[in-house]
Write a protein that holds these residues in place. Sequence first.
Motif, PDB file in Angstrom:
ATOM      1  N   GLY A 460      -0.575 -15.397 -10.869  1.00  0.00           N
ATOM      2  CA  GLY A 460       0.218 -14.692 -12.094  1.00  0.00           C
ATOM      3  C   GLY A 460       0.632 -13.450 -11.446  1.00  0.00           C
ATOM      4  O   GLY A 460       1.706 -12.621 -11.683  1.00  0.00           O
ATOM      5  N   GLU A 461      -0.220 -12.533 -10.537  1.00  0.00           N
ATOM      6  CA  GLU A 461       0.126 -11.418 -10.285  1.00  0.00           C
ATOM      7  C   GLU A 461       1.202 -11.380  -9.222  1.00  0.00           C
ATOM      8  O   GLU A 461       2.380 -10.396  -9.628  1.00  0.00           O
ATOM      9  CB  GLU A 461      -1.256 -10.894  -9.543  1.00  0.00           C
ATOM     10  CG  GLU A 461      -1.047  -9.183  -9.238  1.00  0.00           C
ATOM     11  CD  GLU A 461      -1.330  -8.672 -10.698  1.00  0.00           C
ATOM     12  OE1 GLU A 461      -0.605  -7.737 -10.760  1.00  0.00           O
ATOM     13  OE2 GLU A 461      -2.048  -9.399 -11.540  1.00  0.00           O
ATOM     14  N   ASN A 499      -0.945 -11.918 -20.658  1.00  0.00           N
ATOM     15  CA  ASN A 499      -1.677 -11.208 -21.495  1.00  0.00           C
ATOM     16  C   ASN A 499      -1.771  -9.974 -20.942  1.00  0.00           C
ATOM     17  O   ASN A 499      -2.869  -9.274 -21.022  1.00  0.00           O
ATOM     18  CB  ASN A 499      -3.135 -11.863 -21.712  1.00  0.00           C
ATOM     19  CG  ASN A 499      -3.605 -11.420 -22.931  1.00  0.00           C
ATOM     20  OD1 ASN A 499      -2.938 -10.923 -23.866  1.00  0.00           O
ATOM     21  ND2 ASN A 499      -4.799 -11.618 -23.410  1.00  0.00           N
ATOM     22  N   ASN A 500      -0.967  -9.580 -20.127  1.00  0.00           N
ATOM     23  CA  ASN A 500      -0.930  -8.309 -19.454  1.00  0.00           C
ATOM     24  C   ASN A 500       0.249  -7.371 -20.296  1.00  0.00           C
ATOM     25  O   ASN A 500       1.354  -7.372 -19.731  1.00  0.00           O
ATOM     26  CB  ASN A 500      -0.442  -8.418 -18.055  1.00  0.00           C
ATOM     27  CG  ASN A 500      -0.901  -7.177 -17.362  1.00  0.00           C
ATOM     28  OD1 ASN A 500      -0.430  -6.138 -17.877  1.00  0.00           O
ATOM     29  ND2 ASN A 500      -1.050  -7.235 -16.129  1.00  0.00           N
ATOM     30  N   SER A 501      -0.323  -6.598 -21.195  1.00  0.00           N
ATOM     31  CA  SER A 501       0.620  -5.941 -21.943  1.00  0.00           C
ATOM     32  C   SER A 501       1.397  -4.901 -21.192  1.00  0.00           C
ATOM     33  O   SER A 501       2.530  -4.585 -21.534  1.00  0.00           O
ATOM     34  CB  SER A 501      -0.004  -5.310 -23.176  1.00  0.00           C
ATOM     35  OG  SER A 501      -0.928  -6.332 -23.859  1.00  0.00           O
ATOM     36  N   LEU A 502       0.583  -4.211 -20.517  1.00  0.00           N
ATOM     37  CA  LEU A 502       1.364  -3.139 -19.849  1.00  0.00           C
ATOM     38  C   LEU A 502       2.414  -3.424 -18.856  1.00  0.00           C
ATOM     39  O   LEU A 502       3.582  -2.867 -18.761  1.00  0.00           O
ATOM     40  CB  LEU A 502       0.359  -2.462 -18.818  1.00  0.00           C
ATOM     41  CG  LEU A 502      -0.616  -1.549 -19.723  1.00  0.00           C
ATOM     42  CD1 LEU A 502      -1.929  -0.788 -18.754  1.00  0.00           C
ATOM     43  CD2 LEU A 502       0.058  -0.331 -20.165  1.00  0.00           C
ATOM     44  N   HIS A 503       2.299  -4.815 -18.229  1.00  0.00           N
ATOM     45  CA  HIS A 503       3.495  -5.146 -17.453  1.00  0.00           C
ATOM     46  C   HIS A 503       4.489  -5.507 -18.330  1.00  0.00           C
ATOM     47  O   HIS A 503       5.786  -5.222 -18.040  1.00  0.00           O
ATOM     48  CB  HIS A 503       2.943  -6.402 -16.793  1.00  0.00           C
ATOM     49  CG  HIS A 503       2.224  -6.195 -15.483  1.00  0.00           C
ATOM     50  ND1 HIS A 503       1.855  -7.091 -14.381  1.00  0.00           N
ATOM     51  CD2 HIS A 503       2.121  -5.032 -14.704  1.00  0.00           C
ATOM     52  CE1 HIS A 503       1.114  -6.497 -13.546  1.00  0.00           C
ATOM     53  NE2 HIS A 503       1.485  -5.239 -13.477  1.00  0.00           N
ATOM     54  N   GLN A 509      10.280  -1.759 -21.190  1.00  0.00           N
ATOM     55  CA  GLN A 509      10.966  -0.517 -21.075  1.00  0.00           C
ATOM     56  C   GLN A 509      12.401  -0.291 -19.832  1.00  0.00           C
ATOM     57  O   GLN A 509      13.105   0.261 -20.095  1.00  0.00           O
ATOM     58  CB  GLN A 509       9.935   0.611 -20.299  1.00  0.00           C
ATOM     59  CG  GLN A 509      10.196   1.963 -20.384  1.00  0.00           C
ATOM     60  CD  GLN A 509      10.338   2.358 -21.843  1.00  0.00           C
ATOM     61  OE1 GLN A 509       9.835   1.945 -22.935  1.00  0.00           O
ATOM     62  NE2 GLN A 509      11.360   2.982 -22.045  1.00  0.00           N
TER      63      GLN A 509
END
Lengths: 1332, 155
Positions: A460-461, A499-503, A509
């Motif tokens: 995932g990462e 589930n990684n909202s910041l990513h 953005q």
Amino acid sequence: MRSSVSYILSHAPGESVMSHPDYAQHTQHHACLLVLVKGVGGTLKSFNKFWERIQRVNNIKVTDSTGQVRDIWVRYVRDYPVENNDWGDFQTHRRLLGLITLCKFTNQIELNEVCRVHESLKVKYSNTLYDSRAFMFGPGSNMKKPEQEPELYSLLTDDKVSKESSMSDKGSLPSEQPDSFSSSESFPHSITSTASYPQEENFTTPSNFKTHAMFYGESDPVPDLEQNVAELINSLFWVVESKRLERSREKLEKVSLLLAPFEKKDFVGLDMESRNNKKRCMGRVTKNLADLTLQAGLVADSLSLYHSAAEILKSVNDWLWLAAAKEGLCAASAILLYPNLRNPTTLQRNASLQESSPNKTKELSLFQPTDQFRKAKLTSSPLRNSKTSSPVNPPSELTPTSSDSIETSSRQSETDNADTESIASSSDIEYQSRSYLSSDIPSIPRQPPSQFNNQYLLNGEEIAEKYRKAIIHYSKYQNAGIIETEACFKAARIAVEQNNSLHASSFLQNVIFINLTLSEQEKIQRFDTLAELYKEIGFLRKAAFCQRLAATRQVSPNNPNPDWQRCYYLMLNSFPGHKLSLDPNYVIQHQVGWPALQIQLLQELVVAARRMGHPALATRHMTFLLQTMWPHLTKQEHRDLAIQLQALSAQCEGGPVPLVLECGAVIPPANLTHAPRCVWFGPRAPAPAHAPRPRAAEPAHGPFIFTPIVKLGSLERNAKKDEGKMEYFWVEDDICEVQMKLVNPLPFELKVSNMRLLTQGIVFESIPETIILCPDSPTTVNLHGTPKEVGELQILGYSTHTLGVKSNCRLKNMPMPNKFPASFSIKVIPSLPTISVETIVAPSGHISLSSVENVGTTTNVSLYNGESTECTIKITNTSNVPIEYLELSIQANMDNQLQSKIFQYSNDAILAQLPIPPNETASIAMKLYGEADFLDLGGGGTDNLFPNSLTSNYPSRVGSPVPNAQTSLPTQSSNPHTSLSSGLMANRTSGSFRSNNSHTTSWSAPISVMPPSRGRQIEAQLIIRYSGGKGKEEHCRQSTLQINLELLPSVSITHWDVLPAEIPSQLYLVLDVSNLTSEEMEFHYAPSKHILIESKESCRVPVPLDRCPFNTTTKTVEEESIESKSISTGASTNSLELMCSEHITNNTDLRWRLMQSDITGRASVKGITLSQTMLDIVRMSPLKWEVSLNNQCIKPQEEYNCTAGECLSLGVAVWNHLSRPLHKLCLSVQFYQDYNNGVLSYKLDNRVATAGNNKVVLSSLPESTKAYHECTVVFLTPGEYKIDIQCSTTEAILDDTPIIKEPDHPPIITSCAGEISHVWRFIPPVAISVTD
Amino acid sequence: MAVCVAVIGKDNSPLYIGGVGNDTSTDNELSRQWLVHTALDALEERLATTNTGNAGTNTNTARTDLRDLYLGLLYSTDTHKIYGYVTNTRIKLVLVTSSTSPSGSNIRDAEVRTALRRLHALYADAICNPFHLPGDQITSPKFDKQVKNIMMNNV
């Protein structure tokens, strides 16, 4: 993320740029075959149904030549720009491979037209299109398939190479392929041959129409739709597979360079044979192969290909293709890692390709709980897996449609079977595919990444990291902006999945920075998609921001065709991000969010609603804005917004009903509670006259005096009981009142119309009210209404109509500073009658007042003492309910005795008039009598002393006229020695006492007897309690009638005395009567006797009376004893006196008449007091005497003559009139001489000689018997002699008193002296004059 | 440097929003509020990840230093960069710099960090006022002046 060397490799504009970003693209679409579904011709009404059915066939399984089952995924689109198709070399999933048209036609011409459109579509996508299908819907129910040559493959004229290769592939395909083709070929035939007998028309397709077409009636169910689609995909797969094989067999040294559309000019003049370029070609081809491999269902294989492609491309710095390779690697990894990306929800996302599809928000809500969803899938999957792992599905699962093809090869039927299953649940298919992919460990549907044994699989990462790099590489090319945007969205979706909202947010953005020349519409769409994704990661504020931007874009001046409706809906959807709710009460209660932004948004929303032509919505939102943001607005803003609201509502009035939008959203009503603001609200008890009272309870008696203060107190108590439940009742059909205080916070006059009460429970008819409120001054408003039923009424609030907005202001939703109970509940009782009372004072007609409002009615009456008058009370029933119960009572500041004498009415007469029907009048006669005490002492200016009577020297009047209070004085008077002085004193003391008494009686104490000499005011309240109708048993109403009675003095008896009359059975009551009026008075004191008395004059009148009979006393005493109980216990004298007083009172009939005004009245001597002497006169003797001289009865007042020396025989007979025998009676006869100067000489020793006893003792004298005694007497000398005959007893006699004729004389000189207690005398004494 | 500074309460209500705007048409109060408001999402998300620690796969990206109140760049737009800072009582300090102005475009992270620290100190001073109710908007003119000073000084 943006590369600092942006645009370094960019080209001048004007190139063919992909200009239509596909925001809906997902990572997993890299592995899909793209098929266009298009409706052609007239609108097919079941198009959407077919669309959904087609979409469900998004995954089929195909067994390839090596026996492996391939999992093929399809993406259907409804529209696809040709420019994007040009990128097919760059990323093969962008190629449009298949075409399905749903055509509708009604006649031959239309058929020709739809065929032409189909063919033109084929031409449009001819570069990439492999196969197409046309579903023809004709007019009839069963269409015969027109004769045509079925053509499986479109002839791709342009791309000759690919055509040839595909044809050659077909030839080289494994042997089973012809089977499938033949089956697909025969299939439509079999249908039409069985179903086309009732054929009506023949349509023929044009000759140039070379497509596999299926014909149906318009309303046909098309059972084989899925099958046909599956076949199309099947055929597409084989083409792709062939392409893949072809590509894989190519010699890497000889491959041609693949180009992205804008790259064509880049390589002009470059040395294509350089080593670098060779590598570039190799890398690009490898990448292309990897794409095809991925599409052909070999995900694992594609990983290594992508990896090697990336390696090669990196070495030659081919950034664009390197990025694509990386993205491909990410996509393949993501497909393996996150298989649920291919879940049915993704299908719905495909559906959302259509712009402004209404269910977008729903999708989001469905999509948000990804974690749970994932878990659920995981837990449920083993079961599915076990089912699907069985190699062959039982044939019973075949659908009836597929039973036709049962003879076809087993492989085909298996495919069919898979198809039908995919219709039922595509997730089944998905797990089948999983199980295939990990066929070595079939029980675990989703493999942990480590178990894929693929060194190139990214975790995932790494996916995020690779994507980031890819995006950076893309950003180097301006022309790849669309690709970059799409990649950003895809990466964001992966991040959402992770589930990684910041990513996700950072990817999103980045989208902003990509400078694209987009149409306004696409920009909006970009923001919309951004908002959606932000919502998914929970960035609601961000989403709201984007939505608002999108909304403003919709209507920006740059936008050639502004769409206010979309703008409105976008703004509305941004509510949650601004922490706003559509429900104003929620917003007011929670007060979250940033008011400044909320106000801005709401104002824009109002504008949007107005511009889109929905004034009702505009009004609603403006009301909402005013209501919810009131505390955050300045006074000036209040004013401005209120004026705006007025202007808006002029177009469409706001009402308290929910508005339903086209999208199904419901806008709840907004109610203005701030303008006007309610500062006080409370129902009011009915007016006292109308207030129902419980019938059972006694009217307020008790120790408290009934005064208005008590009423006030009860009102206060009611007011305090504000907590919902009211103490009082309202009456059905009666006007009830609620009082409220309103403040207008706006700086202009506010007209509030149609104010009503909001109620719940029973039916309530509210009367609308209209008021105009001045700025900032509290105004009291009374709202009225009528309950129409019996039961519990709840008042919930009030409704207003102001600024053009109708509002239902509920108490529970009132703004904070005023705390009201949620509702007021009042019990409504059955309707009661109402009355109006009219009083007429009959003959004298002093004053009569009539009134409708029956409280505070005052009737003033003046009466002379002793006068009586008739007062008629007319009670009119003013309601619709008959009066069935009526009760009168009088409350006055006097005792009941007196009250009942002054106010006389008959309850029976009242009852006889009941019931009083509506609008009828009943009259009640009440007699008023000027009851007074006529005996007066202190009044006249004449001498206080009563002139001596014939027998007495004593003042006639001793003691107080109040018999109850003063008992000592009459007792004193029994003592002859002290009575004189006491009598003298009494005049003074009693006079002062009297004045005392009169003072006290006027106010403080109940008036028992009234002084005759001055006028008095009596204030009485006539209380009328009445009821009727259903509730008459429980409740009644009460009306109060004030009667002010003025009693004027008439006559007064200042002195009195009694005199013996001529006959023993009678006496004279001598009265000093004074006329206190200002007129001449005629005073009747006996049946035939009257006297005229001048004004203020006094006269003495004798009233002849019978003596008080002895026997009748007992009864009268008993009657009186109730009143005079306290006294009679003291001394027996008093009861006797009372008895006599009563006798006198009852037998005197005194009347007076005023000569001028012709007013008549009565007077009475009630309460007359008698001294002991008077009592002797008044009373009859208990013994009856019969005295005879020489057997000749002696008559009273008769003088007897005889000569000296004559022998007289004196006979004395005594009758006992008592009701019991007398014992030890001593009868004595004494002779004496009266000198008439007060001296009595008993020493007659030498003047009288008697023979026989002059004293006899009778041992017993039974009742009603006679004792006779006789003696002989001789008078020796001439003179006047008198005989005192008396009878005495030693026995105590109760209830009787001796008659002492001459109290100053020591009475006892008898033989039986000592114990004499009772002496009766024969009066008058016998007088004998003796002559010579 | 900074064009806007905002203090946001722990319930995400605005306590103070101050800004220096030389261009009133775009830098008006409302647009500042939009900027800060939309930054809240990212801010909250960072706090959430800091608290829950390392959930799932994003182990490496989780906040490393829990004691660091400075959150760094929250997000940036074409014209602005938004930095965040959270006190231990969950009061959020947001600083907005303009990337269009020459001074703001190449601002260093450390500068922002110090500016926010100073702002934190100012905030602490402001709420030391015994008449200030925690959770109310900060209306102190002194605070306003000092905050403006910070913003100007760094320009």
